[in-house]
Scaffold this active site. Structure first.
Site, PDB file in Angstrom:
ATOM      1  N   LYS A 130     -32.857  12.568-115.297  1.00  0.00           N
ATOM      2  CA  LYS A 130     -33.985  13.404-115.705  1.00  0.00           C
ATOM      3  C   LYS A 130     -34.984  12.572-116.513  1.00  0.00           C
ATOM      4  CE  LYS A 130     -34.711  17.885-118.065  1.00  0.00           C
ATOM      5  NZ  LYS A 130     -33.986  18.972-118.773  1.00  0.00           N
TER       6      LYS A 130
ATOM      7  N   SER B  85     -34.999  23.522-117.766  1.00  0.00           N
ATOM      8  CA  SER B  85     -35.938  22.441-117.542  1.00  0.00           C
ATOM      9  C   SER B  85     -35.430  21.360-116.587  1.00  0.00           C
ATOM     10  CB  SER B  85     -36.294  21.780-118.887  1.00  0.00           C
ATOM     11  OG  SER B  85     -35.151  21.216-119.502  1.00  0.00           O
TER      12      SER B  85
ATOM     13  N   SER C 155     -30.876  24.937-119.733  1.00  0.00           N
ATOM     14  CA  SER C 155     -31.622  24.024-118.855  1.00  0.00           C
ATOM     15  C   SER C 155     -30.764  23.291-117.835  1.00  0.00           C
ATOM     16  CB  SER C 155     -32.393  22.999-119.697  1.00  0.00           C
ATOM     17  OG  SER C 155     -33.451  23.627-120.370  1.00  0.00           O
TER      18      SER C 155
END
Length: 472
Positions: free
Chosen positions: A82, A157, A181
């Site tokens: 990420k 996210s 997330s």
């Protein structure tokens, strides 16, 4: 192998095939690179393409194996990271235009652990600005779509991580979770994950100018997403390796002592004020039946108040954001981010100094209530969301929409973040052709029990992404 297409193999299968010399690391990387270039343009999930360096890493993996080197457990396995953690030489943009040139001076613990285990990093995945929305869109890299249906969100996210993995890009994806997330994107994209016990996963960004706020240190955790539960275990083992730069990390074993059998599973009751989709509730009951069929002792019992825990989470995190971060975030964030942030802050009670300290102290009592409950009921089954995946950018529909998403739909997931307990998420089926997951919560440092239960559900549901790929 389960499939003749290398990119469809699980991480466990991929690692075993490379170790047995059935396939080279370069062949595996080439297959995943081809998949990335075929699938990603329609999704915008991987926003930094590292495939050139991935091939170099794969070649080095093959040379090391040919030389008789000891092979670590992710040797040659393609992964994604990420874009909100430090990866040496790459921009930790966190989805923010003003951070596009925020080049990391070194690797974060997760990046170092993944590299050290022999993995091949394909690219960096998308996140909303500051990783603070449940929807993955930002002015720097744009909107990430869900491979199941472009009309529904991939979550956030860690939405880029989930969308890429569901599409077959990489065998394990890295994400992180402070309020859902990891678990939200797993729910939206038909994947499994684990939000580890606080202290299990090391976290540190060498390029960070200041330390994270206290509640971020107590609630945020790194973690793996997998198409299969076994891959989540593999990612957990690697990502949780010790890094002395994280002062909270605890040297706890990944497998705990035996517990009394049959293992008791509490099915959390849905609060009466929560508006839930009947089809989602039916799948949660089905998941409970799967666990009972697997030999668990399953019953719906009263749990500590999930709404109290949610309020604790919202008040503490919103107060810290408003006090320490909001001015910079609002100045650097786009209009959509500011609208969503304003809607979230309005859900919370902003605390003064005394109120913050008292609420932080109260957290110990609330955590104790849950820990003592889990002494009697080692596992708890809950929704991830009581609704199927939301429409793209549904949180931009005004304050009422934000309240519905976080307070109504996602209450179980966000609330449990404040407790620091491990929580696995795994798919249980489809509603209207869209994935739905459940959450399995356990006692501190008993990720093994959470994942055992997730695997029992998976054994009866199947691997959901296989249904997605069958549509192609």
């Amino acid at each position: 192998m389960a499939s003749t297409d290398i990119w469809q193999w699980s991480a466990v299968e991929t690692a075993a095939a490379i170790r047995a010399r059935q396939v080279s690391a370069v062949e595996v990387a080439t297959a995943h690179i081809a998949r990335l270039h075929a699938a990603n343009p329609a999704l915008n999930a991987v926003v930094v393409d590292l495939t050139d360096s991935a091939l170099e890493t794969a070649r080095a993996c093959d040379r090391a194996q040919a030389a008789g080197a000891d092979l670590d457990i992710l040797h040659g396995v393609p992964v994604t990271l990420k874009i909100n953690i430090d990866i040496a030489g790459q921009a930790n943009s966190n989805g923010v235009v003003g951070l596009a040139d925020n080049i990391a001076p070194g690797d974060s613990p997760i990046a170092a652990n993944v590299r050290g285990a022999g993995a091949v990093i394909l690219g960096l995945t998308n996140t909303p600005e500051f990783s603070l929305r449940a929807f993955t869109d930002n002015p720097l890299h744009g909107l990430t779509l869900n491979p199941w249906d472009p009309a529904i969100t991939c979550g956030g996210s860690s939405g880029g991580a989930a969308a890429s993995l569901a599409a077959g890009i990489g065998a394990i994806a890295h994400g992180n979770d402070i309020g859902g997330s990891l678990r939200g994107p797993a729910h939206c994209c038909g994947l499994s994950t684990i939000k580890a016990t606080q202290g299990r996963m090391p976290a540190f960004n060498p390029g960070a100018a200041v330390e994270r706020p206290l509640m971020a240190q107590l609630m945020s955790t790194q973690g793996p997403l997998g198409r299969e539960v076994a891959d989540v275990r593999l990612g957990l083992e690697v990502m949780s390796r010790r890094d002395p730069r994280d002062t909270w990390q605890a040297p706890a074993p990944l497998v705990g002592p035996p517990v009394n059998r049959p293992i008791k599973v509490a099915v959390a009751p849905i609060p009466p004020d929560m508006q839930a989709d009947p089809a989602v509730l039916a799948l949660i009951r089905q998941a409970a039946d799967h666990l009972a069929d697997a030999g668990y002792a399953v019953a719906e019992v009263a749990t500590p108040d999930i709404s109290v825990a949610w309020r604790l989470w919202a008040d503490l995190i919103a107060t810290e954001i408003e006090t320490l971060q909001a001015a910079q975030m609002r100045a650097m964030g786009g209009a959509d981010f500011n609208r969503a942030l304003d809607g979230f802050v309005k859900l919370a009670t902003l605390l003064d100094g005394e109120g913050y300290m008292k609420t932080l102290a109260l957290r110990a009592r609330i955590v104790r209530e849950w820990v003592m409950f889990l002494e009697d009921w080692p596992l708890m089954l809950t929704p991830v969301s009581v609704k199927p995946p939301w429409a793209v950018n549904a949180d931009l529909g005004g304050d009422a929409a934000v309240r519905e998403i976080f307070w109504n739909d996602f209450r179980f997931t966000s609330a449990l973040s404040v407790l620091g307990l491990p929580a696995a998420a795994t798919p249980v089926g489809l509603v209207g052709g869209h994935p739905v997951g459940v959450q399995i919560v356990g006692q501190r440092f008993r990720e093994d029990l959470c994942l055992d239960a997730a695997a029992a559900i998976e054994a009866r549901v199947g691997v959901l992404t296989h249904q997605l790929w069958a549509r192609e």
